[in-house]
Design a protein around this motif. Structure first.
Motif: not given
Length: 592
Positions: A117-119, A134-135, A142-143, A160-161
């Motif tokens: 989440s930070y890098y 966020q993808s 994770l799931r 990736f928006n």
């Protein structure tokens, strides 16, 4: 109408009708055979491509498992302070070097990263991803909780928006990725040490360009064919139609193929006969499909088959006419003379002779007929001698049946061993097989010493133990005096094979085979005993008395009885779940 005319007309009729039928069948059969062979070739290509894909992607899976216990990665993340930018930059260089060690040799990998989440670490290519956490890829990893997740081809700009790249020309527009949540650990003084509870576990992402599969299929499938790779949710991973990539494709016939896993079918698509070959990946679970129009496979061969059929039919017709007009006229005379002489012989006159006037087949037939009468008396005398020799010939025939039967089984086992174990044990197995072939290919199929037979069995057991990965052990308990006595060759092999292939069918390990030999009175006894699943009473009766059951065992029983008489043979004792014991009884000091 003369007999010759009737014979000619009948001959032509009998030739013309079958010729028409056979020509039609030949054309249809040839076309079908060519189509089936082409179908098998396309299926082989699909299977090979699937294996290549599994090999390439399987390397990434194996390498990702190694990261779990990489001590350097463990120490970096365990000591990393996410708030210190200089530490993140230094860690990025170290992590990039470590990932390069594992994945740089795989030229198909486009990018390898560790996301937090930070890098985003290990970014060897400048991918403007924004926040990858966020993808959907990150969330799927994770799931999965540490399992490898193969994410099908996606549009990079949407995942990736990055809408500002939507209209641009970028070579990483379509990617598919493998992701896995990494929980690092390592052994320290025989203790497994894991990351601190507060340390964020990174997500490994291995990205491939979708063209990896396009290049493989486009270079191997036949002209006019189309291909498609689907994930379990029917998302198109790769396709000959680029517009279908990342979209869903779920016609009704796909479900049947997915349930089957791999194979080939002929179906109607868009009003045309199509050959569909498919195979499912063992690594990703994706289904590779190649659709080939049936006409495209055989279009160049149809004129050849049609022309050869017509030419063959015309040639056979010409030959039939030749025989009808020039050969049939020479048949009736010799046939009449032979029939008259045969009637005389049938009435008991074995002194009848046919005058030989020709040197063709009918002249030879007349000579043979005369010679036959001369030999009748001799044949009557020889008939008794032939009966005596038939028993010996039957023994030799039964012996020779054992050799090709066993050679086939042995070579089949070695083939599967080479495939499953990657030639690790191949050298020693070849030595064993060489000894076995030398033993079984002797011209003299008489008796052998027990010591030679047991040496052959040790080679056999070694090959079988490698094939079944140490599923069983073998012990020997033989009286020393028996080693030099002779017995029929390959006496124990059918029963040992039955124990391994059928008795240990449900065992993963712990199988035991015991070979015991002893003397009692005027007989020798040999016992082959196993702790397998056993045989029912009906199964034992089938082995001993039914003609279609257990060819090897039936041959062994026949050889024993023909060599030593009905007082000797085998006895099988078994029950389901209690193993099997086969006892062989032979006489002592008897030549085989």
């Amino acid at each position: 109408m003369t007999f010759r005319t009737r014979l000619v007309l009948s001959y032509l009729t009998l030739i013309a009708l079958p010729l028409l039928v056979l020509s039609t069948l030949f054309y249809r059969t040839s076309l079908n055979v060519v189509t089936e062979q082409a179908q098998k070739n396309v299926y082989a290509v699909v299977k090979k491509n699937n294996d290549v894909i599994d090999t390439k992607l399987g390397m990434a899976d194996q390498n990702s498992r190694s990261l779990f216990v990489d001590k350097d990665l463990y120490e970096i993340f365990n000591a990393l302070h996410p708030s210190r930018e200089e530490e993140l930059v230094a860690a990025d260089r170290q992590i990039s070097a470590i990932l390069s060690k594992y994945f740089s040799q795989n030229e198909d990998v486009y990018a390898v990263q560790l996301w937090t989440s930070y890098y985003s670490f290990g970014l060897s290519l400048s991918l403007p991803q924004g926040d990858p956490t966020q993808s959907r890829i990150y969330k799927e990893a994770l799931r999965a909780g540490g399992k490898m997740v193969w994410y099908p081809t996606y549009d990079f700009t949407r995942m990736f928006n990055q809408p500002w790249l939507k209209d641009g020309s970028i070579d990483f527009r379509y990617l598919f990725s493998a992701t896995r949540l990494l929980n690092f650990s390592h052994l320290e003084d025989s203790t497994l040490v894991k990351l601190k509870p507060g340390v964020e576990r990174p997500v490994l992402t291995i990205s491939y360009k979708s063209t990896v599969m396009d290049e493989l299929f486009e270079q191997s499938i036949p002209a006019g064919s189309s291909y498609m790779v689907l994930d379990p949710n029917d998302v198109v991973v790769a396709s000959s139609d680029g517009s279908q990539v990342t979209k869903k494709y779920a016609p009704a016939w796909i479900e049947a193929f997915r349930a089957k896993g791999s194979g080939t079918e002929r179906i109607m698509l868009n009003g045309k006969h199509q050959i569909v070959c498919f195979a499912r990946s063992e690594v990703t679970g994706w289904l590779s499909i190649v659709v080939t129009p049936q006409s495209a496979l055989v279009s160049s061969l149809v004129p050849v088959i049609r022309t050869s059929t017509i030419v063959g039919a015309l040639a056979l017709t010409a030959v039939a006419l030749f025989f009808a007009y020039f050969i049939l006229g020479r048949i009736t005379g010799p046939i009449k003379r032979l029939m008259s002489a045969m009637r005389s012989v049938g009435e008991g006159d074995f002194q009848t002779r046919v005058e030989v006037k020709r040197n063709d087949e009918f002249g030879l037939l007349s000579q043979r007929f005369n010679r036959m009468n001369d030999r009748i008396a001799m044949l009557v005398k020889e008939n008794y001698e032939i009966k005596l020799k038939e028993k010996e010939a039957e023994i030799q025939a039964l012996n020779m049946q054992m050799n090709p039967h066993f050679l086939y089984n042995t070579l089949n086992i070695m083939n599967w061993t080479a495939i499953e174990h990657g030639q690790k044990e191949l050298s020693k197995m070849l030595v064993c097989l060489s000894n076995m072939l030398h033993y079984t290919s002797r011209k003299d199929w008489g008796a052998v010493r027990l010591a030679e037979e047991l040496e052959w069995m040790r080679n056999y057991f070694y090959i079988m133990s490698v094939r079944f990965e140490g599923k069983f052990d073998v012990t020997y308990d033989i009286e020393p005096a028996l080693y030099e006595e002779e017995l029929p060759r390959l006496l124990f092999q059918p029963f040992a094979e039955n124990a391994i292939l059928h008795g240990f069918g449900g065992l993963e390990a712990g199988g035991r085979i015991g070979i015991r030999g002893w003397t009692e009175g005027g007989s020798r006894y040999f016992e082959i005993r196993d702790n397998g699943r056993g045989i029912s009473k009906a199964g034992i009766d089938a082995i001993l008395y039914e003609e279609s059951a257990s060819v090897g065992i039936k041959n062994t029983i026949s050889r024993i009885k023909m060599a030593y008489g009905d007082d000797y043979g085998i006895r099988i004792e078994s029950a389901p779940g209690e193993g099997t014991r086969v006892r062989i009884q032979l006489p002592r000091n008897t030549q085989y």
